[in-house]
Design a protein around this motif. Structure first.
Motif, PDB file in Angstrom:
ATOM      1  N   PRO A 296      33.303  90.428  69.651  1.00 48.26           N
ATOM      2  CA  PRO A 296      33.452  89.005  70.070  1.00 48.26           C
ATOM      3  C   PRO A 296      34.554  89.388  71.095  1.00 48.26           C
ATOM      4  O   PRO A 296      34.921  88.644  72.045  1.00 48.26           O
ATOM      5  N   TYR A 297      35.477  90.301  71.041  1.00 49.03           N
ATOM      6  CA  TYR A 297      36.348  90.611  72.322  1.00 49.03           C
ATOM      7  C   TYR A 297      36.015  91.558  73.277  1.00 49.03           C
ATOM      8  O   TYR A 297      36.518  92.025  74.143  1.00 49.03           O
ATOM      9  N   GLU A 298      34.580  91.841  73.379  1.00 49.22           N
ATOM     10  CA  GLU A 298      33.958  92.339  74.744  1.00 49.22           C
ATOM     11  C   GLU A 298      32.922  91.370  75.122  1.00 49.22           C
ATOM     12  O   GLU A 298      32.491  90.686  74.701  1.00 49.22           O
ATOM     13  N   ASP A 299      32.618  91.779  76.391  1.00 50.10           N
ATOM     14  CA  ASP A 299      31.452  91.019  77.072  1.00 50.10           C
ATOM     15  C   ASP A 299      30.300  91.845  77.800  1.00 50.10           C
ATOM     16  O   ASP A 299      30.890  93.037  78.073  1.00 50.10           O
ATOM     17  N   VAL A 300      29.355  91.427  78.251  1.00 53.37           N
ATOM     18  CA  VAL A 300      28.575  92.195  79.060  1.00 53.37           C
ATOM     19  C   VAL A 300      28.409  91.491  80.510  1.00 53.37           C
ATOM     20  O   VAL A 300      28.461  90.196  80.457  1.00 53.37           O
ATOM     21  N   ILE A 301      28.901  92.189  81.481  1.00 61.71           N
ATOM     22  CA  ILE A 301      28.948  91.586  82.974  1.00 61.71           C
ATOM     23  C   ILE A 301      27.964  92.487  83.928  1.00 61.71           C
ATOM     24  O   ILE A 301      27.640  93.529  83.603  1.00 61.71           O
TER      25      ILE A 301
END
Length: 93
Positions: A52-57
């Motif tokens: 939840p504290y990471e994302d894909v960009i």
């Protein structure tokens, strides 16, 4: 935290565009990019979880020059163990 700005997407004239910075204290790379769509996220999940504290960009390939410069500066700073090794322009945002 002091961020050193290395550039925005050269083909974007808007204020909201992919950008890259280097954290002068940690030499970490900081990216602002487009959120990946569900299809890309699903493909990424095939290789591991996305906490939840990471994302894909997504970053456009036309930013390769700015990203290379930021990577080089971050590596120099980490190797030197000093903030003075990071070269860039202080972020204004």
């Amino acid at each position: 935290m002091s961020l050193l700005f290395f550039g925005k997407d050269p083909n974007t004239e808007e204020d909201h565009c992919p950008s890259v910075w280097v954290d002068a204290k940690t030499s970490d790379l900081i990216f602002q990019g487009w959120k990946a769509d569900d299809e890309i996220r699903s493909q990424c999940l095939e290789d591991g979880s996305i906490p939840p504290y990471e994302d894909v960009i997504r970053m456009p390939v036309r930013m390769a020059d700015q990203i290379r410069k930021a990577l080089d500066a971050a590596e120099r700073a980490a190797a030197a163990g000093a903030v003075s090794a990071v070269r860039g322009t202080p972020a204004t945002h």
